[in-house]
Design a protein around this motif. Structure first.
Motif, mmCIF file in Angstrom:
data_model
loop_
_atom_site.group_PDB
_atom_site.id
_atom_site.type_symbol
_atom_site.label_atom_id
_atom_site.label_comp_id
_atom_site.label_asym_id
_atom_site.label_seq_id
_atom_site.Cartn_x
_atom_site.Cartn_y
_atom_site.Cartn_z
ATOM 1 N N LEU A 109 0.796 -1.231 0.000
ATOM 2 C CA LEU A 109 0.000 0.000 0.000
ATOM 3 C C LEU A 109 0.828 1.280 0.000
ATOM 4 C CD1 LEU A 109 -2.664 -0.987 2.701
ATOM 5 C CD2 LEU A 109 -2.975 -0.923 0.214
ATOM 6 N N PHE A 110 2.150 1.168 -0.003
ATOM 7 C CA PHE A 110 2.968 2.369 0.148
ATOM 8 C C PHE A 110 2.867 3.299 -1.057
ATOM 9 C CE2 PHE A 110 5.651 -0.304 3.073
ATOM 10 C CZ PHE A 110 5.434 0.456 4.209
ATOM 11 N N ASP A 111 2.840 4.594 -0.775
ATOM 12 C CA ASP A 111 3.038 5.622 -1.787
ATOM 13 C C ASP A 111 4.561 5.768 -1.908
ATOM 14 O OD1 ASP A 111 3.032 7.838 -3.401
ATOM 15 O OD2 ASP A 111 2.276 9.204 -1.861
ATOM 16 N N LEU A 314 -7.515 1.055 3.481
ATOM 17 C CA LEU A 314 -6.906 1.358 2.182
ATOM 18 C C LEU A 314 -6.843 0.139 1.270
ATOM 19 C CD1 LEU A 314 -3.876 3.629 3.211
ATOM 20 C CD2 LEU A 314 -6.198 4.300 2.647
ATOM 21 N N VAL A 319 -12.629 3.142 -3.208
ATOM 22 C CA VAL A 319 -12.697 4.209 -4.211
ATOM 23 C C VAL A 319 -12.820 3.644 -5.624
ATOM 24 C CG1 VAL A 319 -11.361 6.064 -5.311
ATOM 25 C CG2 VAL A 319 -11.570 5.989 -2.821
ATOM 26 N N ARG A 320 -11.968 2.685 -5.968
ATOM 27 C CA ARG A 320 -12.067 2.109 -7.317
ATOM 28 C C ARG A 320 -13.381 1.337 -7.481
ATOM 29 N NH1 ARG A 320 -6.725 0.985 -6.167
ATOM 30 N NH2 ARG A 320 -5.129 2.106 -7.375
ATOM 31 N N GLU A 323 -15.822 3.944 -8.374
ATOM 32 C CA GLU A 323 -15.547 4.369 -9.763
ATOM 33 C C GLU A 323 -16.120 3.358 -10.751
ATOM 34 O OE1 GLU A 323 -14.202 7.087 -10.834
ATOM 35 O OE2 GLU A 323 -12.593 7.797 -9.529
ATOM 36 N N GLU A 327 -18.810 3.997 -13.633
ATOM 37 C CA GLU A 327 -18.593 3.647 -15.042
ATOM 38 C C GLU A 327 -19.716 2.745 -15.559
ATOM 39 O OE1 GLU A 327 -14.552 3.357 -16.332
ATOM 40 O OE2 GLU A 327 -15.036 1.803 -17.797
ATOM 41 N N GLN A 361 -12.321 10.875 0.838
ATOM 42 C CA GLN A 361 -12.347 10.617 -0.607
ATOM 43 C C GLN A 361 -13.567 9.748 -0.964
ATOM 44 O OE1 GLN A 361 -8.493 8.967 -1.653
ATOM 45 N NE2 GLN A 361 -8.947 9.080 -3.841
ATOM 46 N N ILE A 407 -7.329 -4.572 -3.064
ATOM 47 C CA ILE A 407 -6.001 -4.514 -3.682
ATOM 48 C C ILE A 407 -5.225 -5.778 -3.332
ATOM 49 C CG2 ILE A 407 -3.783 -3.340 -3.522
ATOM 50 C CD1 ILE A 407 -5.271 -0.739 -3.110
ATOM 51 N N LYS A 408 -5.254 -6.121 -2.070
ATOM 52 C CA LYS A 408 -4.684 -7.361 -1.542
ATOM 53 C C LYS A 408 -5.490 -7.688 -0.288
ATOM 54 C CE LYS A 408 -0.490 -7.931 -3.699
ATOM 55 N NZ LYS A 408 -0.859 -7.998 -5.109
ATOM 56 N N TYR A 450 -7.254 -3.085 -9.956
ATOM 57 C CA TYR A 450 -6.838 -1.785 -10.475
ATOM 58 C C TYR A 450 -7.591 -1.411 -11.750
ATOM 59 C CZ TYR A 450 -3.043 -2.611 -7.221
ATOM 60 O OH TYR A 450 -2.335 -2.873 -6.080
ATOM 61 N N ASP A 451 -8.329 -2.397 -12.281
ATOM 62 C CA ASP A 451 -8.980 -2.199 -13.580
ATOM 63 C C ASP A 451 -10.456 -1.858 -13.362
ATOM 64 O OD1 ASP A 451 -9.913 -2.236 -16.159
ATOM 65 O OD2 ASP A 451 -8.715 -3.984 -16.740
ATOM 66 N N VAL A 452 -10.725 -0.562 -13.329
ATOM 67 C CA VAL A 452 -12.070 -0.054 -13.079
ATOM 68 C C VAL A 452 -13.039 -0.503 -14.181
ATOM 69 C CG1 VAL A 452 -13.426 2.071 -12.993
ATOM 70 C CG2 VAL A 452 -11.288 1.912 -11.691
ATOM 71 N N SER A 453 -12.590 -0.470 -15.429
ATOM 72 C CA SER A 453 -13.471 -0.860 -16.543
ATOM 73 C C SER A 453 -13.820 -2.342 -16.469
ATOM 74 C CB SER A 453 -12.791 -0.572 -17.887
ATOM 75 O OG SER A 453 -12.547 0.800 -18.027
#
Lengths: 499, 499
Positions: A109-111, A314, A319-320, A323, A327, A361, A407-408, A450-453
């Motif tokens: 998760l790191f930025d 997180l 959020v995704r 999204e 979509e 967010q 994400i994981k 990671y693939d919103v579509s």
């Protein structure tokens, strides 16, 4: 001869709160790990003596720990030993090392341009993590050696839980000396494990100590083959340990390999944690859940329901997920007015700035989506941020589609609970990055988180699935989730540690 | 028979600017890739005919491209064909796909809870990336087939450069049909490559297309074994391609393995790009550099100099570098007043919000450090944000310690240039995540770029090194950097593509 089991975990099966008048009341500790261990222990029967060692998490816990050091019991009557660790030490070990550095590392998760920064402060935090693990190892040593003096009780098996206590197995082994031969030590990690390239972000001495710590156990367990493999890859790459991978025949429980290091062999195994389906279904029939079922049904009308239930964490990728819903409404206008997304995003770790920002967010995005698509008689999205367990179970019962897109994730209980509680069959859109994807792959709609579509398209496919297909898949998923109940999960680990 | 070489890269060896009066002037394109290819081509001799195909990067470039389509030449007289790609297509391909998605992916820079989000917009961007690659493939096809009609010229060898043009080799292969048999296609990636676990964040079809695109080449090159291995691991994990790893004997150039996919074999090889040491030393003797040497010497006095020279690029890890310097001053007070850190952080990609925020963070941290430690006669840190090449060379000449600590870096030229230009020997503190770490490991002080404390300690060790040790290491590092000059790097690739 009676069996003896010692459990060690940060959070225990009971926690305390001060009332307004200063009085103390206990309540059951929350979270999937606690539920899994508690239910697993309950299945062992009366010939097993158990002690559960945990940390005092609050001032109330500490007050109880001091005054009832050896006489605490949880709701099920299990003796609990709560460790009174100095608040500063606990805070640095728990918040700074375990929940910031290690959680972020293991979930990737790191930025990275900014975080992590392993400087002097981290070294001080790391000393606290060591001291915190030593407190557990000291208590386990004492319990182990006490038990060993009673000839009517078998040598104990020790179950160390999770990433908070990576150092404990090795510290315990060192403390026990020769006596360790008769004792089985298991470690179980409820999170993912990171592959070497990511894992090596840790300072070298820390990277080595965590692996070496777990390798102090006789058995190291993970929810999925993938995490077991990543752990073994780290042992080879970072420690130069001798690793042999045996591989698994299928996605269920089984051995994954063995690691030989410092003259000791650790068997690495996969034990997926499913749900206690009969108990969960019984809970689902209770009045509070039924009342929520009625209320949610009224709110949604005859519209299709897409449900998600998560802590606002997180790694959960809320959020995704929103999204993707946006979509879906944008690209498949036929669903406008015909679907409602119930998003339950419960508070989590609000002490950390990243989590507060993430919650903001989520709220802002929910507001945008409603602003974009709302009509006079249709709210496309209902976001609930107040934790309500019976309402979550009600949402599972009604959902047409359950969205679980982390994400994981070490395993993921939401996906499994949802499949068990659905009343008319529910399609599961599931991240391939969840440990549960290994067992549920055949009948879930797997997505790249990671693939919103792709996620939006999977939601569309889930919504358009025929009743027959949805029910067939849903039943198969429920059966899989029920196949590894806590009793089997815990029993399998104990069996592998010998009698 | 004359040789024919076609180079394809986003940025070309010449770019144009409008003057105030609307006139056009050309200047040499910047960056390590351009310098490496240009210097490599210069060594080929007059019997080789070269054409360089690049994109028009600006309105000025486009104006020139339209009016001089077939008659452009760079400073060295190499014919340049500049592709006039529609600005919107170029912007989406270059900024959104190449420099955001792919650069962040290959350097592992994503703030994963928020980025990347592959939704509808990304699909539109991806179509532009495809169109942009098609423009290159079309031009290369035309150049290839034109050249093939001249009997005095050998079949061309094509050198496709970098992550902007991953699809071009496959597109070119498909366009050439049977004619491809007589043509050698090489692709070289100047960045790192990400291991499968990270690489698979990309949408599946994109992840497959990029790998398949590069596998259209006969040779795929990387600066370091590590990136070649990650690429081959992705080919196996994502495409299910047949991969055989041959491994390298040492850190220098050589074959790394071969990938068989869709009936075609791609040889994967390592070609580290070093520096042209004689030319660089000659440049270092020029008056503009000497003037800067004098000025910097005056500014630093007899204090030790720690130097860094970077674009302000997220992967360069400037913030943690400054943190390490702060920790050095805090924990090793003997250096206060006795050392100056010259940090050159040149502007980069200021069109992207992340980069502007990062630049602000660098400035703020520099201000803090000076505020914390400055004395009446000592500025601990000199931060320069205006690009000045002669001043950079002067800093290399004077540095006692060169700090190069990227999160990830395909190779890294700063480390090599610094070692070649040092006048009294310079210690190199180098991230183990730079490709150059493979060749420079023996005599650099390698650090984990996330470990601020380890970096601070390496700076201390570098500052306390004896003159003899520093000079010995520095000379060895300079020799290694000089061992793989551009001529050898480019020549090795051409040789592997046949005559």
């Amino acid at each position: 001869m009676d069996q003896r089991v010692l459990v060690a975990s940060n959070r225990g099966p009971v926690s305390y709160q001060f009332g307004a008048d200063g009085s103390l009341t206990g309540s059951r500790g929350g979270g999937g790990m606690i539920a899994g261990v508690t239910d697993g222990l309950a299945a062992l029967g009366p010939e097993t003596s158990v002690t559960w060692i945990c940390a005092a998490l609050s001032d109330a816990d500490r007050t109880v720990a001091r005054s009832h050091e050896n006489s605490l019991r949880d709701e099920a009557g299990i003796p609990v030993r709560m460790l009174d660790i100095a608040p500063g030490t606990f805070d640095r070990a728990y918040n700074n090392v375990a929940n910031s550095a290690l959680w972020f590392l293991l979930h990737q998760l790191f930025d990275t341009p900014s975080q992590p920064r392993f400087g002097r402060e981290f070294r001080r935090d790391w000393e606290s993590y060591l001291a915190y693990n030593e407190a557990f190892a000291d208590a386990l040593t004492e319990e182990t050696l006490t038990g060993a003096t009673l000839s009517s009780v078998a040598d104990p098996r020790v179950l160390v839980q999770d990433y908070h206590l990576c150092l404990t197995p090795r510290l315990l082994r060192d403390r026990l000396g020769e006596a360790v031969r008769d004792i089985g030590i298991g470690h179980f990690c409820h999170t993912p494990w990171a592959p070497p390239d990511y894992y090596r972000m840790l300072p070298d001495e820390v990277a080595r100590a965590l692996l070496d710590g777990i390798l102090g156990a006789d058995r190291a367990g993970f929810h999925a083959q993938r995490w077991a493999t990543a752990f073994m890859d780290c042992c080879a790459a970072v420690l130069g340990a001798d690793v042999s991978r045996t591989g698994l025949a299928g996605p269920g429980p089984g051995p994954a390999g063995r690691v030989t290091y410092r003259g000791h062999v650790t068997e690495v195994a996969v034990h997926p944690l499913g749900v206690d389906a009969p108990a969960l279904r019984e809970r689902g029939r209770a009045g509070d859940v039924r009342a929520h079922v009625s209320a949610l049904r009224r709110a949604a009308g005859d519209r299709k329901l897409i449900v998600r239930v998560d802590r606002t964490e997180l790694s959960k990728n809320i959020v995704r997920g929103l999204e993707a819903y946006r979509e879906l409404l944008a690209t498949r206008p036929q669903w406008r007015g015909r679907v409602v997304h119930l998003a339950f995003a419960y508070p989590s770790r609000s002490a950390l700035a990243e989590y507060r920002a993430y919650t903001d967010q989520v709220r802002e995005l929910a507001r945008q989506i409603n602003g974009e698509f709302r009509t006079e008689d249709w709210d496309p999205l209902i976001l609930e941020v107040k934790d309500d367990y019976p309402r979550s179970l009600a949402a599972y019962a009604l959902a047409d589609v359950l969205l679980v897109n982390p994400i994981k994730d070490g395993m993921n209980l939401v996906a499994q609970e949802g499949m068990v509680l659905t009343e008319r069959g529910c399609a599961l859109v599931l991240s391939r990055e969840a440990g549960a994807a290994a067992t549920l792959a055949a009948d879930a709609l797997l997505v790249n988180p990671y693939d919103v579509s792709e996620t939006a398209e999977a939601l569309h496919r889930a919504l358009t699935m025929t009743d027959a297909e949805r029910q067939r898949r849903s039943a198969a998923l429920a059966a899989t989730a029920a196949a590894d109940p806590p009793a089997r999960w815990l029993g399998g680990q104990l069996a592998s540690l010998g009698s």
